[in-house]
Design a protein around this motif. Structure first.
Motif, short mmCIF file in Angstrom:
data_model
loop_
_atom_site.label_atom_id
_atom_site.label_comp_id
_atom_site.label_asym_id
_atom_site.label_seq_id
_atom_site.Cartn_x
_atom_site.Cartn_y
_atom_site.Cartn_z
N ARG A 102 0.83 -1.20 0.00
CA ARG A 102 0.00 0.00 0.00
C ARG A 102 0.86 1.25 0.00
NH1 ARG A 102 -5.61 -1.18 3.31
NH2 ARG A 102 -6.15 -3.06 2.15
N PRO A 103 0.38 2.35 -0.59
CA PRO A 103 -0.95 2.54 -1.18
C PRO A 103 -1.10 1.82 -2.52
CG PRO A 103 0.36 4.53 -1.46
CD PRO A 103 1.17 3.60 -0.60
N LEU A 132 -0.63 11.02 19.18
CA LEU A 132 -1.18 12.33 18.82
C LEU A 132 -2.41 12.17 17.95
CD1 LEU A 132 2.14 14.14 17.77
CD2 LEU A 132 0.89 14.47 19.93
N HIS A 133 -3.31 13.19 18.03
CA HIS A 133 -4.39 13.30 17.05
C HIS A 133 -3.82 13.88 15.75
CE1 HIS A 133 -6.65 13.65 20.94
NE2 HIS A 133 -7.39 12.75 20.32
N ALA A 134 -4.53 13.65 14.67
CA ALA A 134 -4.09 14.20 13.38
C ALA A 134 -3.94 15.71 13.46
CB ALA A 134 -5.07 13.80 12.29
N HIS A 152 -10.11 16.81 0.57
CA HIS A 152 -9.29 17.73 -0.22
C HIS A 152 -8.39 18.58 0.68
CE1 HIS A 152 -8.07 20.31 -3.51
NE2 HIS A 152 -8.40 21.36 -2.78
N SER A 153 -7.11 18.57 0.40
CA SER A 153 -6.06 19.32 1.10
C SER A 153 -5.90 18.93 2.58
CB SER A 153 -6.30 20.84 0.98
OG SER A 153 -7.31 21.29 1.85
N ARG A 154 -6.52 17.86 3.00
CA ARG A 154 -6.31 17.36 4.37
C ARG A 154 -5.07 16.45 4.35
NH1 ARG A 154 -10.82 17.65 8.03
NH2 ARG A 154 -12.58 18.75 7.07
N ASN A 155 -3.95 17.09 4.22
CA ASN A 155 -2.71 16.37 3.94
C ASN A 155 -2.25 15.50 5.11
OD1 ASN A 155 -2.31 17.73 1.33
ND2 ASN A 155 -2.06 19.54 2.60
N GLU A 161 -3.37 8.13 7.10
CA GLU A 161 -4.14 6.98 6.59
C GLU A 161 -3.25 6.05 5.79
OE1 GLU A 161 -6.97 6.03 7.45
OE2 GLU A 161 -8.00 7.79 8.23
N ILE A 162 -2.37 6.61 4.98
CA ILE A 162 -1.47 5.77 4.18
C ILE A 162 -0.48 5.04 5.08
CG2 ILE A 162 0.35 5.80 2.44
CD1 ILE A 162 -1.09 8.20 1.16
N LEU A 163 0.11 5.76 6.03
CA LEU A 163 1.07 5.14 6.94
C LEU A 163 0.40 4.07 7.80
CD1 LEU A 163 3.05 8.32 8.01
CD2 LEU A 163 3.86 6.49 6.51
#
Length: 357
Positions: A102-103, A132-134, A152-155, A161-163
């Motif tokens: 993944r991804p 930590l929280h995002a 969108h733009s929530r980098n 999510e990917i990690l």
């Protein structure tokens, strides 16, 4: 070569109900439930209670408390949260082969590669300060995440999510603000065995079949279990061989089932085996709903007999029953059993029952 096992629809239903631990006897605890179901879906929607709590309560009954789940995840580390569900920590080796590539999608892989510096910064921040929280992790993305939806733009969220999907980051736990993230080595054990990809895939397929009891023969599930045909249904099914050892051993219960329960997730199987129509209508306009915002399927023995339209109003301190929809009318036994379950649910939630009885 022997032909497929022949089952009545009643026997097929009972296999499905028993596999999901919704018959008697009840399981002993959370770990036993997680092993049998393979996954316990996480959804915080709390019209009645969060999905994981509902799924565990419907199996374990009164002994279960939400604090028990928190202890299993954050204290004992018997469970971990991944890909939208709680899973047994001992099953983690089975998922590593799924995590590794993944991804999956090219656009996501390109964004992940372009933000390698951001990736390292997120991991460094978690290593130094986690969990930590995002929202507590600075957004230093080199390239913005592009989406037509809410992401969108929530980098930072996208990177986490990917990690998380890759197994580099883990969900440490949850609080009122949502998920807390940490580096995986502080959550996942380091001494779990490696499992070959092919062996892991087969074991997961076998476990999924055991959790369902009976499924349509397709995909990886077509390679496990034994072939079966069910009366008055077309095509071939696959059945968990161990479940066939004592098909007559079935003691049904009456259960107010979560809308996210695996027993009702496959709507086609639900209609074919149980003759039961069900939709989760929370996303429909109120005027278009037949059964209610978050109606609970009502299981009585090996049949679904209706839907409970209820909401937990914690501010008012009541479990408000708006309607009990009887598919074909309740006999006296079913009505008494459903009443008992509604009363028990209200009591377990610590709410007064309003609108039924």
């Amino acid at each position: 070569m022997p032909g497929p096992v022949r089952l009545s629809r009643r026997d097929a239903r009972r296999l499905a109900v028993r596999a999901q631990l919704l018959s008697e006897p009840r399981p002993a605890g959370i770990v036993e439930v997680a092993y049998a179901l393979t996954v316990v879906p996480v959804d915080p929607t709390a019209a009645i209670m969060p999905s994981a709590d509902h799924i565990l309560y419907s199996r374990l009954g009164w002994p279960y408390l939400p604090a028990d789940l928190r202890q299993a995840v954050e204290g004992d580390r018997d469970l971990f949260e991944w890909d939208g569900s709680y899973r047994l920590m001992s099953d983690l080796p089975l998922y590593r082969a799924i995590m590794a590539p993944r991804p999956e999608y090219p656009r996501t892989r390109e964004w992940f590669t372009a933000n390698d510096g951001f990736r390292r910064e997120v991991l460094d921040r978690l290593r130094a300060e986690g969990p930590l929280h995002a929202a507590e992790i600075p957004d230093s993305a080199q390239e913005l995440w592009q989406s037509t939806g809410w992401t969108h733009s929530r980098n930072t969220t996208q990177m986490l999510e990917i990690l998380l999907a890759r197994g580099d980051v883990a969900v440490w736990g949850r609080d009122a603000k949502g998920r807390l993230f940490d580096i995986a080595e502080r959550v996942y054990p380091g001494d779990l065995p490696d499992v070959a990809e092919a062996d892991a895939a087969r074991e997961l397929a076998e476990r999924r079949l055991a959790a369902q009891g009976i499924v349509r023969a397709k995909g990886a599930d077509a390679q496990v279990g034994v072939a079966a045909v069910v009366e008055d249904t077309e095509g071939t099914w696959r059945v968990d061989a161990e479940a066939l050892e004592d098909p007559a051993a079935f003691a049904g219960r009456t259960v107010l089932v979560s809308p996210l329960d695996a027993l009702v997730a496959d709507r086609s199987r639900l209609q074919t085996l149980f003759g039961y129509e069900y939709l989760l209508e929370m996303y429909k306009p109120a005027s278009a709903r037949r059964w209610g915002y978050f109606a609970l399927p009502i299981l009585h023995g090996d049949r679904f007999v209706g839907k409970l339209d209820a909401r937990a109003d914690r501010r008012a301190g009541v479990l408000r029953v708006n309607a009990v929809h009887e598919d074909d009318g309740f006999d006296d036994r079913a009505r008494a059993a459903v009443t008992t379950e509604i009363e028990a649910l209200a009591s377990w939630l610590g709410l007064e029952l309003q609108g039924w009885g």
